[in-house]
Design a protein around this motif. Structure first.
Motif, PDB file in Angstrom:
ATOM      1  N   GLN A 141       0.829  -1.207   0.000  1.00 39.72           N
ATOM      2  CA  GLN A 141       0.000   0.000   0.000  1.00 39.72           C
ATOM      3  C   GLN A 141       0.861   1.254   0.000  1.00 39.72           C
ATOM      4  OE1 GLN A 141      -2.323  -0.693   3.519  1.00 39.72           O
ATOM      5  NE2 GLN A 141      -3.242  -2.548   2.680  1.00 39.72           N
ATOM      6  N   GLY A 142       1.994   1.192   0.716  1.00 34.88           N
ATOM      7  CA  GLY A 142       2.897   2.333   0.723  1.00 34.88           C
ATOM      8  C   GLY A 142       3.494   2.608  -0.641  1.00 34.88           C
ATOM      9  N   ASN A 143       3.745   1.546  -1.401  1.00 36.58           N
ATOM     10  CA  ASN A 143       4.277   1.736  -2.753  1.00 36.58           C
ATOM     11  C   ASN A 143       3.250   2.375  -3.673  1.00 36.58           C
ATOM     12  OD1 ASN A 143       7.109   0.503  -3.697  1.00 36.58           O
ATOM     13  ND2 ASN A 143       6.399  -0.565  -1.848  1.00 36.58           N
ATOM     14  N   VAL A 144       1.980   1.991  -3.532  1.00 37.09           N
ATOM     15  CA  VAL A 144       0.940   2.632  -4.333  1.00 37.09           C
ATOM     16  C   VAL A 144       0.908   4.130  -4.046  1.00 37.09           C
ATOM     17  CG1 VAL A 144      -1.533   2.768  -4.784  1.00 37.09           C
ATOM     18  CG2 VAL A 144      -0.456   0.536  -4.459  1.00 37.09           C
ATOM     19  N   ALA A 145       0.947   4.490  -2.771  1.00 34.47           N
ATOM     20  CA  ALA A 145       0.916   5.912  -2.401  1.00 34.47           C
ATOM     21  C   ALA A 145       2.129   6.658  -2.930  1.00 34.47           C
ATOM     22  CB  ALA A 145       0.837   6.037  -0.877  1.00 34.47           C
ATOM     23  N   ALA A 146       3.301   6.015  -2.876  1.00 38.86           N
ATOM     24  CA  ALA A 146       4.520   6.684  -3.349  1.00 38.86           C
ATOM     25  C   ALA A 146       4.516   6.854  -4.858  1.00 38.86           C
ATOM     26  CB  ALA A 146       5.751   5.893  -2.908  1.00 38.86           C
ATOM     27  N   VAL A 147       4.029   5.855  -5.590  1.00 34.89           N
ATOM     28  CA  VAL A 147       3.947   5.979  -7.049  1.00 34.89           C
ATOM     29  C   VAL A 147       2.976   7.087  -7.424  1.00 34.89           C
ATOM     30  CG1 VAL A 147       3.241   4.822  -9.169  1.00 34.89           C
ATOM     31  CG2 VAL A 147       4.651   3.605  -7.508  1.00 34.89           C
ATOM     32  N   GLU A 148       1.867   7.182  -6.701  1.00 39.96           N
ATOM     33  CA  GLU A 148       0.922   8.274  -6.958  1.00 39.96           C
ATOM     34  C   GLU A 148       1.574   9.626  -6.681  1.00 39.96           C
ATOM     35  OE1 GLU A 148      -2.310   7.156  -4.441  1.00 39.96           O
ATOM     36  OE2 GLU A 148      -3.313   5.958  -5.989  1.00 39.96           O
ATOM     37  N   ALA A 149       2.367   9.698  -5.614  1.00 41.93           N
ATOM     38  CA  ALA A 149       3.000  10.966  -5.253  1.00 41.93           C
ATOM     39  C   ALA A 149       4.087  11.372  -6.239  1.00 41.93           C
ATOM     40  CB  ALA A 149       3.593  10.866  -3.847  1.00 41.93           C
ATOM     41  N   VAL A 150       4.871  10.404  -6.703  1.00 41.62           N
ATOM     42  CA  VAL A 150       6.006  10.723  -7.572  1.00 41.62           C
ATOM     43  C   VAL A 150       5.594  10.758  -9.041  1.00 41.62           C
ATOM     44  CG1 VAL A 150       8.310  10.007  -8.342  1.00 41.62           C
ATOM     45  CG2 VAL A 150       7.666   9.765  -5.934  1.00 41.62           C
ATOM     46  N   LEU A 151       5.092   9.650  -9.559  1.00 46.17           N
ATOM     47  CA  LEU A 151       4.748   9.586 -10.983  1.00 46.17           C
ATOM     48  C   LEU A 151       3.422  10.270 -11.277  1.00 46.17           C
ATOM     49  CD1 LEU A 151       5.867   5.936 -11.864  1.00 46.17           C
ATOM     50  CD2 LEU A 151       7.188   8.066 -11.908  1.00 46.17           C
ATOM     51  N   GLY A 152       2.490  10.206 -10.330  1.00 47.33           N
ATOM     52  CA  GLY A 152       1.223  10.907 -10.521  1.00 47.33           C
ATOM     53  C   GLY A 152       1.428  12.400 -10.666  1.00 47.33           C
ATOM     54  N   ASP A 153       2.359  12.945  -9.887  1.00 45.63           N
ATOM     55  CA  ASP A 153       2.654  14.373  -9.981  1.00 45.63           C
ATOM     56  C   ASP A 153       3.303  14.745 -11.303  1.00 45.63           C
ATOM     57  OD1 ASP A 153       1.570  14.841  -7.534  1.00 45.63           O
ATOM     58  OD2 ASP A 153       3.465  15.154  -6.469  1.00 45.63           O
ATOM     59  N   GLU A 154       3.865  13.754 -11.999  1.00 46.78           N
ATOM     60  CA  GLU A 154       4.508  14.008 -13.285  1.00 46.78           C
ATOM     61  C   GLU A 154       3.572  13.722 -14.456  1.00 46.78           C
ATOM     62  OE1 GLU A 154       8.357  12.275 -13.698  1.00 46.78           O
ATOM     63  OE2 GLU A 154       9.001  12.842 -11.683  1.00 46.78           O
ATOM     64  N   GLY A 155       2.299  13.456 -14.156  1.00 45.43           N
ATOM     65  CA  GLY A 155       1.312  13.311 -15.213  1.00 45.43           C
ATOM     66  C   GLY A 155       0.822  11.907 -15.466  1.00 45.43           C
ATOM     67  N   ALA A 156       1.335  10.918 -14.722  1.00 46.06           N
ATOM     68  CA  ALA A 156       0.902   9.546 -14.943  1.00 46.06           C
ATOM     69  C   ALA A 156      -0.465   9.307 -14.319  1.00 46.06           C
ATOM     70  CB  ALA A 156       1.914   8.574 -14.362  1.00 46.06           C
ATOM     71  N   THR A 157      -1.213   8.401 -14.914  1.00 42.95           N
ATOM     72  CA  THR A 157      -2.456   7.905 -14.333  1.00 42.95           C
ATOM     73  C   THR A 157      -2.133   6.597 -13.632  1.00 42.95           C
ATOM     74  OG1 THR A 157      -3.780   8.889 -16.100  1.00 42.95           O
ATOM     75  CG2 THR A 157      -4.796   7.122 -14.808  1.00 42.95           C
ATOM     76  N   VAL A 158      -2.312   6.556 -12.318  1.00 41.21           N
ATOM     77  CA  VAL A 158      -1.852   5.426 -11.510  1.00 41.21           C
ATOM     78  C   VAL A 158      -3.034   4.584 -11.041  1.00 41.21           C
ATOM     79  CG1 VAL A 158      -0.590   4.727  -9.433  1.00 41.21           C
ATOM     80  CG2 VAL A 158       0.138   6.760 -10.728  1.00 41.21           C
ATOM     81  N   ASP A 159      -2.925   3.284 -11.268  1.00 39.92           N
ATOM     82  CA  ASP A 159      -3.889   2.321 -10.748  1.00 39.92           C
ATOM     83  C   ASP A 159      -3.099   1.235 -10.025  1.00 39.92           C
ATOM     84  OD1 ASP A 159      -6.240   1.066 -10.173  1.00 39.92           O
ATOM     85  OD2 ASP A 159      -6.800   0.641 -12.250  1.00 39.92           O
ATOM     86  N   SER A 160      -3.789   0.354  -9.313  1.00 41.08           N
ATOM     87  CA  SER A 160      -3.086  -0.665  -8.540  1.00 41.08           C
ATOM     88  C   SER A 160      -3.780  -2.010  -8.654  1.00 41.08           C
ATOM     89  CB  SER A 160      -2.988  -0.260  -7.068  1.00 41.08           C
ATOM     90  OG  SER A 160      -4.272  -0.153  -6.482  1.00 41.08           O
ATOM     91  N   LEU A 161      -2.993  -3.055  -8.519  1.00 39.80           N
ATOM     92  CA  LEU A 161      -3.475  -4.417  -8.414  1.00 39.80           C
ATOM     93  C   LEU A 161      -2.802  -5.011  -7.183  1.00 39.80           C
ATOM     94  CD1 LEU A 161      -4.960  -6.931  -9.385  1.00 39.80           C
ATOM     95  CD2 LEU A 161      -3.055  -7.386 -10.957  1.00 39.80           C
ATOM     96  N   LEU A 162      -3.533  -5.058  -6.067  1.00 36.60           N
ATOM     97  CA  LEU A 162      -3.010  -5.565  -4.806  1.00 36.60           C
ATOM     98  C   LEU A 162      -3.547  -6.972  -4.572  1.00 36.60           C
ATOM     99  CD1 LEU A 162      -3.409  -2.405  -2.519  1.00 36.60           C
ATOM    100  CD2 LEU A 162      -1.353  -3.228  -3.700  1.00 36.60           C
TER     101      LEU A 162
END
Length: 397
Positions: free
Chosen positions: A191-212
């Motif tokens: 879950q922490g990795n999902v949040a970090a990817v949203e914070a880093v790559l999401g801020d750069e324009g990526a659309t982030v989804d997850s499969l946990l």
């Protein structure tokens, strides 16, 4: 470029509970020479980490690093400058938060004021508030959850955190936009990795989804098929534990590498064969690759340990922090140990590291890497060193 070959794997030689004795001063603490005999009242330190369960290999590497780091930090004296030895008691938590808190409670009841260890993020986020409630010092080990940073004044970390992993991964990408799928276990770490990817790559324009997926899962073909159906531009894999091989095998068999770009953290040596026949298809961020750095601390660790592994430096750094805290501070005064650590800059096996005073983030360099060679003779090759300030987590995050 520095290389390390996984010619053999670390044996599981450690008993679930063990007692080691060491002592010390920090890198900039005068220990009064080498080889001296420790005397005086011992300083007890408790290490609670995984020596059994899915993260046991992480805990074993950590404890090896701890032993080497204590010897290095004290020049082999076995004592702080005042002659007091440090006695280390290591207890297995099995990766279970309840078991870890029980062990910590027993240790504190016996007078321990410094706790270290913790391979599991789920354990670390339980021990951190315990440390504050009992006014002791807590030095988290390999646990990567960003929630540990800044959680309270009593908690520090010896390893990297998830934000630093993801920020390093971002340096591998020519374009961080597009659809990103995070594939991870449904744990504190995942879950922490999902949040970090949203914070880093999401801020750069990526659309982030997850499969946990459940941490207990051991059949991954259906999840690999879901990844193919989602057709992301980038698959970010965050995985830990003894199901790593089965997970990667399923991704390869279902042709995931042919359909998307895959980025992940380079795992411990035991996981290297699991990356398939063509591991160069994976973009690796790396916390540590043995043989990468050339400094006194790294040389000492390499000399003491035949095959340093992914989390060996975290144990080594924990030892340096213990020595700094109890020798520069007072083990009977937690506030003084906190003060001794805040803002401390020191040479670690990875290079120069700094404990940020405001939130206790461990500012450190990171790496990108690749694996080459056949399955049984894998070679880890560092491609670049990412400066510490470029991947530092934002304050107050």
């Amino acid at each position: 470029m520095r290389r390390r070959t996984a010619s053999r794997l670390l044996p599981a030689l450690l008993a679930p509970v063990l007692l080691a004795t060491a002592c010390g001063g920090g890198d900039d603490t005068d220990t009064g020479g080498s080889g001296g005999q420790a005397d005086g009242e011992p300083i007890p330190v408790g290490i609670v980490t995984s020596l059994s369960g899915p993260l046991s290999s992480y805990g074993e590497a950590y404890v090896e690093g701890l032993d080497a780091g204590l010897d290095y930090a004290t020049d082999g004296t076995g004592a702080c400058p005042d002659g007091r030895p440090i006695e280390i008691e290591t207890i297995d938590d099995g990766g279970d938060p309840e078991q870890a808190v029980s062990a910590a409670t027993d240790l504190v009841g016996r007078g321990v004021t410094v706790l270290g260890g913790t391979a599991s993020s789920g354990v670390a986020v339980q021990l951190a508030p315990f440390a504050e409630e009992n006014d002791i010092l807590y030095l988290s080990g390999a646990a990567a959850s960003d929630a540990i940073t800044g959680i309270n004044d009593n908690t520090f970390r010896a390893g990297r955190q998830t934000y630093q992993d993801v920020a390093t991964a971002a340096t591998l990408l020519e374009n961080a936009s597009g659809d990103v799928l995070v594939f991870a276990q449904d744990t504190e770490f995942g879950q922490g990795n999902v949040a970090a990817v949203e914070a880093v790559l999401g801020d750069e324009g990526a659309t982030v989804d997850s499969l946990l997926v459940p941490a207990s899962a051991n059949e991954f073909t259906p999840f690999a098929q879901q990844i193919n159906d989602a057709a992301p531009d980038l698959l970010f894999v965050a995985w830990a534990g003894d199901t790593t091989s089965a997970m990667w095998q399923a991704l390869q068999q279902q042709g995931v590498f042919d359909r998307t770009t895959v980025t992940t953290g380079l795992g411990d040596l035991a996981s290297w064969p699991a990356y398939g026949e063509e591991p160069q298809d994976i973009n690796f961020l790396a916390h540590y690759v043995s043989g990468t750095t050339d400094n006194e601390a790294a040389d000492a660790m390499e000399e003491a340990i035949a095959e340093p592994d992914l989390f060996t430096p975290d144990g080594f750094v924990t030892a340096q922090m213990v020595v700094r805290a109890v020798c520069e501070g007072d083990p009977a005064d937690t506030a003084s140990m906190i003060e001794a650590l805040e803002g401390w800059e020191f040479q670690a096996p990875k290079g120069m590291q700094t404990i940020r005073a405001s939130d206790h983030a461990m500012i450190q360099p990171m790496f990108t890497a690749q694996l080459t060679g056949p399955v049984g003779e894998r070679v880890g090759e560092v491609l670049s060193t990412v400066p510490a300030d470029e991947v530092a987590p934002p304050e107050g995050s």
